[in-house]
Each structure stands twice: as structure tokens, then as C-alpha cells.
Scaffold this active site. Structure first.
Site: not given
Lengths: 209, 378, 251
Positions: C130-131
């Protein structure tokens, strides 16, 4: 009638059983998951699924003393047989996975690895098949239909028993058929509509087809 | 499972939110209805909108009707405002006698009524697939009643469609839907309860072709724009109170049943179709609350009953399998009882209802499922 | 030729399927059985389900729902959420999943990926990253711990070297916004990995899918567009096809 005959799915510790079972149940066939010799003898058709290593697959079959049984039921008695993924690869002469390992040698052809210098390996995803001719396993399935593949090794082309070819960097055999013996490199139980059609066609096979 | 501290709605209801006092947003929405909305202003707004949209020299608006208390009320209201509506009824799945009587009564109020007897063969194929695929025997009807009306609006060149209650105001819904006073295609896709299934996903089912389903496709954008079709919720402009609406409709000839409708304690809603009762029961199976909960919550919010009484009513009526509806449904579809039970089981909530050692759902002698302790409303 | 895949990616919460908006709020999609049956009818290519009860609340993996979904799912099913041990992977695969997705555990202990790939095969192991953009820099993000000071590409390369089969790359900022995928993020990954990238977060219109593939994504994950818009998977694939992007059609 589909419900008249029993299809035995061999449990030889190489996984993937439940989805194959569900696929056959969805199309209305009678299935049993087993490695019991008597049950296999009683079954009308046999399915060998599997994901994992070739060597382990052959060893597990040996441990369960299934190789002689399969030779008797499939080669001699001509029972209909379907190998899926690893189950199809085991039909070959030998595999070069880790070390050279002999297979069942029912269909001529060797199993080798995709070139991971040039390609993303494993070959995973939907890819299309090119039928080599008409085949009862592919009834109602159009040429170039997509199926779900997930494998790092492939069956080298050259055998006259190739029922379809697929391209992934190289051309490889995606399904085979030799008399009563069938094999699919792809997973029909994971290939939606056309995959289920293949399972249905296999379940419907009658001697004399 | 948490329950609203004001009404009895559980948090399993999709998209319902509870604030820090444990009150659900449907309750808060009702409070807003009572305290914070200037209904006189809204009535004026409504009349000016009608004026603005009037295009057709004969009809002022189109109304989708069933003959139920709500559509009867809408027609009465619209006639009182001096408007001339065109009414369209999309036939229910399994019509009842009292439903037909009420539709005739609505017609008799003095309106032109188009009673759409949709292709029953196509409809039944949709119905049988819908219950298996999305667990809603009324999916195709919910879709049909929303699409048929704009189709007729376009054909008769009547831009304004008048709908009834705004489900989001009355029952709560996702934040994105609040303040939306317009029912358009986007609303239908997002909030219309289609459970993710689209009519295009039904092409091919039992040989259904796109042209068999033309009534169920929302009209093309260009036609909508050309006529200027817009759908309003009457419930946004006029304060909606179900018992006041019932009283008014009854005074104009609307009939109720003697006994309560199956799956709830009241006798004045969903009178026109048996399949709807099965729909309500399946809601109970999936989410652990059914029509009785919906009714009790509304009655609590409108001040007709206390929460305590609501709890008693829910525990008495929610979840009783609708025998008559099921029997009619089996006759209509041709499913066997086992087939239907299999479908019902596949949608039954395993978290809420008790099962035995072999994973079968436990039932009381009257056929009701048994709730686990922590899921009983108190 | 290998096709680009269209993959619904949904969350399992309280025995219902939901989707999240920027990792913050949730919207209900529906009953798992319904949702899987609808997906089957629509011929999407795969399905990813992340059990957030297991991952965030630390609850036990819900094998029953996984089995229920797997039984209806005749396409590959990836399950993630709370996968933090080899036993957990056995549990999930036995329940009927085809692949597993690892997120938090992989950040904690990258050797876990190698172990899993050795036992179950790389094709079975999806690593989920997840960014979020923090101070204008892309950084790996975890819902509990917040920003983790490592660039997502660096982490992805480490995962790849450990034997991961695929990377599921989710943009927290774009998720639920329907504004399109994070193309800038994708560009940083273009041609950098040998394993497939499944991009997730932001698809609102079919054109967004085209843009993502043209910017290096191998597969498209989405949730909003399938449930709350009028676009169907068939329409999205049609759009991809028009732009010469190979996709599976259901003929």
C-alpha cells in the site's frame, strides 16, 4: 446420464483437489476424491490434478502404488483419463525440473522450464489455445478461447497427440489427447465458462467417441 | 451486532452508520425532517419545478404506481395540486386480488393508467436467475419499476417523473446519496438496490437476448436529454409519514388486508405481490433483519410506538417464514421445495443464525431460524 | 498471447464484502455469495478478497466464508488479510483459495516470503504493497503503523528477490476516488520488475484502465467501478480491446 458414472479424482498429496471437485459438481457429475485402489477400479473415469513439483508428483504416485494401477486401468482397460496441469506434465517422457525425472511416458514429449531470462516465470494468467484439429474435449469451445494457466514448466511440442498449442515466448503443448487419455496444462476448473465446458465434455465421453 | 439505541435497526444493514451516541443516521434523518426542514418552502419549490418542467400540453408528470398506499397518496396529492399525471404500472411478479383491487381504485381516482403487462416468459427467466444469483426474487421488478417510467416519459414527451419516498431519507443510506433529490441513472446504479447485478449481465440467461430486455435497460442518454427527463422524490418536498399516508389513501378507497401481511405486523404494505414477501424474508436471512424491523423502526421514528414496543414486535414477527408466499412462489417458478431451500440456505447469514454439528441451520417448530444470543435485539 | 487481467478487489468485513475509500470509510458491496455469483456471470478474470477483520482486528481467518466463495468461484481466487504464518497459508489454501496475499507480515519479515514461495510455489504468493504520498514522496503505508520509511519500488524489488509471484500495488490516495489510477507511481515501476504488477485504487472509467496498462500495469484491480457505476467488466474490456490491449473476451 452424467450422474450415472463416477469420476475419481486422485488425491496424491499434490493439492488442487477441491476446485476440481467443485468444477465437476457444478456440471452435474458424480465425483469422489480418493487414492484407494478399489475406488479407482470402480470409477468410470479418472482425473489426475496437481500443482507442484514433477519429482514429488512421481514419487507420491509411486508411494501410493498408483502407477501400476493406472497403467492397468487407463492403458489396458482404456478408462477415460484427464490430467490437469502437473497431471498432464506427468504423462510425458521425462522432466528436467531440478534433475531429470522420468514420467509416466504415456505421451511422447519432454517437460522443460520456460526461459526465465527472457520471460516472466511462472506463466500465469489467461492465454489462448490454438486447436490442432477437431477434438471432442473441445466441443462448444471456440478456437483461440482463453484459459487460465499457472506453470513454470511446459510440454515441448512435437508430439502428434497435441490437441492444442499455446504461445508464451515459445510454442508449447497446452493439451493432449491420445485415444482415451486427455491432458490440459491449463486449469479448466478455474477457466470459467469454457473451462466448465471442457469438464462437461470429459464427463460426457462415452466409449466409441 | 449492534442495534440503534433509538430505533431497532442493526448495523448489518448495508451502509448504515451509527453516531457516537449509537443512533443510526436514518433516525437522525427523521429528526431533520421534523425540526430542520421548511416544508412550506419545499412545497413552493416543488410547484415551481413542475411549472418549469411542463412541456407536454396534456400531462404534467409521469408517476410509477402500484396501487399501494404510497402511489395512491402520490396521485391524490398531485391531483390536489391541480396537476394531470400519466400513471404507469409495472405488473408485479405474483399479483394478488387485493393488489388488483387497489390498482383499479387508483385508476378510479381519475387518471390515465398504463398497465404494463411485460413479457411473462422473459420476466420469469429473469426472476429465477435473480433469486439464485443475488438472493432477491424481486430484483427484476425493482429494476423494471424504475426503468419503465422513464421509457414512458420519453415516449409521451413528459419530462417530469414524480417518485414517492426517498429511501435514503426514510431508511438511511450511504453519505453520498443524501441530499440527492433526483433519481437518475446514476442513482439507480449506485443506490437502487441492484446488488451489483446489471441487466446486461442477464443477457444469455436461458437464451435471453438484448432485445428481449429493452424495457429493463435505462433509456439512452440522448433521449433522456432530448426530453429533459428528471425524476423527483415527492418525499423530499412533502413530509412523509406512512400512517398519515395510509389514512389519506384509505379515505380514498385504498383497501388493506384483515390479517397482517406475512413477515411483519402491519397489514397495509406490499399487498400487491407475494414474491415481495419472499424478498423481505430473504433480507432477513442475509442481514438478520426483515420487514418487521423496518416497520418498527419507522413507527418508532415517527413517534407511533416506543422502542420497547418495537423490540417486542420485532422479536414476535421478524423471521417467520412466509408460508403462503413461498407456496405461491414455488407454483410460479416451478422450483421444488428442496431447490428453494438450497437457495435460501446459500444466502443465510452464518454469523447470526445457529447451526448444529453438521452445519445445518437450526429451526424452531414453526420453521424460524434461531438467532445466537448476541444477535437478539433488546 | 498472455492477456491483461481485470480483477475485482474487495474487502471482507463482518461477513459482508465492502470497499474502502482512501482506507478510511467503508461502503457495503453485499453478501459474499451474491457478489461472487455476479462476478462469475460477468466473466471477470480473477477475484481478490482481503479479510480486514483478520488483518486489522487480528481475528481468526474466516475459512467458512472463504470456502463458500471458493465453491462458487470458477476463476482464480486470491485471499489476503491476517496471513502471518505458514499454517495460515495452509488454512487458506485448504479452504479453497488459489493464491494468498501477504502485506504486513512481509514488511516485518521478508524471509517469510521466501519460506512461503519455497513451500507453496511463487505463483501462489502475491505481495501486497500500500502506497501513500507523504511529503511529496511515495512511501509504503500501513493502516496501523502509518508511513513506513521505504520506497515502494525498493520493497517490491526485495519481495521479488525473495520469490514473490506478483505485486498488488494499491494507491491509498487514489482509492475510492474514481479519478484514475496513480500513473506517476506506475511509471516509477515500469520495466523495473520481472514479476507482474496488479495496480489497484482509483478506477472510475474504462479509460483509466487503458492508461494504467499503457503505463506499465500488467493487471487491473478495482472495486468501485463494478458496483457503483454503470460500467460493466465487458465494457471495460471492450475499451481495452479498442486500444489494442489483449484481454480475455467471453465471446
Amino acid at each position: 446420464m452424467l450422474s450415472d458414472n463416477t469420476i475419481a479424482i486422485i488425491d496424491y498429496g499434490m493439492g488442487n483437489l477441491r476446485s476440481v471437485e467443485k468444477g465437476f459438481q457444478k456440471i452435474g457429475a458424480n465425483v469422489v476424491i480418493t487414492n484407494d485402489h478399489q475406488s479407482l477400479k470402480n470409477a468410470d473415469k479418472i482425473v489426475l490434478p496437481g500443482v507442484g513439483a514433477f519429482k514429488e508428483g512421481m514419487e507420491n504416485l509411486k508411494k501410493l502404488k498408483l502407477i501400476e494401477l493406472l497403467e492397468e486401468e487407463v492403458i489396458e482397460k482404456k478408462k477415460f483419463f484427464l490430467g490437469i496441469c502437473l497431471g498432464m506434465q506427468l504423462l510425458g517422457r521425462k522432466s528436467y525440473e531440478i534433475e531429470e525425472t522420468p514420467g509416466l511416458n504415456w505421451v511422447d514429449g519432454d517437460v522443460v522450464k520456460f526461459n526465465d531470462k527472457e520471460l516472466k516465470v511462472p506463466h500465469v494468467g489467461w492465454n489462448n489455445i490454438a486447436l490442432t484439429g477437431k477434438n471432442c474435449l473441445f466441443q462448444n469451445v471456440p478456437d483461440q478461447a482463453d484459459f487460465y494457466f499457472v506453470h513454470s514448466y511446459y510440454f515441448k511440442p512435437g508430439t502428434k497427440y497435441a490437441a492444442s498449442l499455446t504461445n508464451y515466448g515459445v510454442e508449447f503443448v497446452s493439451s493432449v489427447n491420445k485415444e482415451n487419455i486427455f491432458g490440459c496444462q491449463f486449469h479448466p476448473e478455474k477457466s470459467q465458462k469454457f473451462g466448465l465446458e471442457i469438464l462437461k465434455n470429459f464427463a460426457n465421453l462415452k466409449n466409441g467417441n | 451486532m449492534k442495534f440503534c439505541t433509538k430505533c431497532v435497526m442493526p448495523d448489518t444493514k448495508p451502509d448504515l452508520h451509527f453516531d457516537d451516541k449509537g443512533v443510526c443516521d436514518a433516525c437522525r434523518s427523521q429528526e431533520a425532517k421534523n425540526d430542520r426542514i421548511d416544508w412550506e418552502k419545499r412545497e413552493k419549490e416543488f410547484l415551481s419545478i413542475v411549472d418549469k418542467y411542463k412541456k407536454n400540453t396534456d400531462y404534467d408528470c409521469v408517476i410509477g404506481v402500484s396501487g399501494g398506499k404510497d402511489s395512491t397518496y402520490i396521485v391524490i396529492k398531485v391531483l390536489e395540486l391541480g396537476l394531470n399525471p400519466l400513471c404507469v404500472c409495472f405488473e408485479p411478479t405474483i399479483p394478488t386480488k387485493v393488489g388488483r383491487k387497489n390498482l383499479d381504485n387508483l385508476n378510479g381516482l381519475g387518471v390515465d393508467l398504463i398497465h404494463v403487462k411485460r413479457n411473462p416468459v422473459v420476466y420469469k427467466k429473469l426472476a429465477k436467475e435473480a433469486i439464485k444469483r443475488v438472493g432477491d426474487p424481486e430484483w427484476q421488478n425493482h429494476l423494471g419499476i424504475f426503468t419503465i417510467v422513464p421509457h414512458f416519459a420519453i415516449k409521451f414527451n413528459i419530462p417530469l417523473i414524480v417518485w414517492g419516498e426517498s429511501p435514503q431519507i426514510e431508511y438511511g443510506g450511504p453519505a453520498a446519496s443524501k441530499g440527492r433529490d433526483v433519481l437518475d441513472r446514476q442513482w439507480l446504479e449506485e443506490f437502487g438496490g441492484l446488488l451489483g447485478n446489471r441487466i446486461s449481465d442477464m443477457i444469455g440467461v436461458e437464451g435471453l437476448r438484448k432485445k428481449d430486455l429493452s424495457l429493463y435497460f435505462y433509456p439512452e442518454e440522448e433521449d433522456i436529454k432530448r426530453v429533459g427527463v428528471t425524476g423527483l422524490f415527492l418525499g423530499y418536498y412533502f413530509k412523509w409519514d406512512l400512517r398519515e399516508i395510509l389514512a389519506k389513501s384509505r379515505s380514498y378507497g385504498f383497501s388493506t388486508t384483515v390479517r397482517p401481511v406475512e413477515t411483519t405486523y402491519e397489514n397495509f404494505e406490499n399487498l400487491d405481490c407475494y414474491s415481495n414477501h419472499l424478498h423481505d424474508y430473504m433480507k432477513y436471512l442475509k442481514y438478520g433483519f426483515g420487514r418487521a424491523t423496518d416497520n418498527a423502526c419507522l413507527d418508532i421514528r415517527l413517534g407511533y410506538i416506543s422502542r420497547e414496543e418495537g423490540v417486542r414486535l420485532v422479536n414476535k414477527y421478524d423471521g417467520i417464514p412466509p408460508r403462503k408466499a413461498i407456496s405461491e412462489y414455488l407454483k410460479y417458478t416451478g422450483f421444488s421445495a428442496e431447490e428453494l431451500q438450497g437457495i435460501l440456505d446459500s444466502f443465510t447469514n452464518k454469523k447470526i443464525f445457529k447451526r448444529n454439528g453438521t452445519r445445518e441451520f437450526l429451526k424452531d417448530i414453526d420453521g424460524s431460524l434461531i438467532r445466537k444470543e448476541e444477535y437478539v435485539v433488546r | 498471447m498472455l492477456k491483461h487481467r481485470l480483477i475485482p478487489c474487495v474487502l471482507l468485513k463482518d461477513w459482508q464484502l465492502v470497499k474502502s475509500i482512501q482506507f478510511d470509510s467503508y461502503r457495503t458491496i453485499g453478501h459474499p455469495t451474491t457478489t461472487v455469483r455476479v462476478y462469475n456471470a460477468r466473466n471477470v478474470d480473477e477475484l481478490i478478497v482481503l479479510d480486514i477483520d483478520a488483518s486489522i482486528k487480528g481475528e481468526e481467518i474466516n475459512t467458512e466464508i472463504i470456502s463458500d466463495m471458493a465453491d462458487e468461484c470458477f476463476m482464480p481466487l486470491t485471499i489476503g488479510g491476517g496471513i502471518n504464518s505458514i499454517e495460515a497459508i495452509y488454512t487458506v489454501l485448504n479452504a479453497g483459495a488459489d493464491k494468498i496475499s501477504i502485506n504486513s507480515k512481509a514488511i516485518e519479515n521478508q524471509n517469510f516470503i521466501r519460506e512461503s514461495a519455497n513451500i507453496f510455489g511463487s505463483q501462489c504468493v502475491v505481495c501486497s504493497i500500500d502506497v501513500k504520498k507523504i511529503n511529496n514522496e511515495y512511501t509504503v503505508y500501513n493502516k496501523e503503523k502509518g508511513g513506513i520509511d521505504i520506497h515502494p519500488l525498493t520493497l517490491a524489488k526485495e519481495y521479488e528477490s525473495m520469490g514473490a509471484g506478483e505485486i498488488l500495488l494499491t494507491s491509498v490516495d487514489h482509492e475510492g476516488t474514481q479519478q484514475g489510477y496513480d500513473l506517476e507511481l506506475l511509471n516509477q515501476f515500469k520495466d523495473q520488475l520481472r514479476i507482474p504488477i496488479i495496480i489497484n485504487g482509483g478506477m472510475g472509467r474504462p479509460e483509466h484502465g487503458v492508461q494504467a496498462i499503457q503505463n506499465g500495469a500488467d493487471a487491473l484491480a478495482a472495486a468501485y467501478i463494478f458496483h457503483f457505476s454503470q460500467y460493466t467488466p465487458a465494457q471495460i474490456k471492450e475499451e481495452l480491446c479498442k486500444c489494442n490491449i489483449p484481454v480475455r473476451s467471453s465471446i
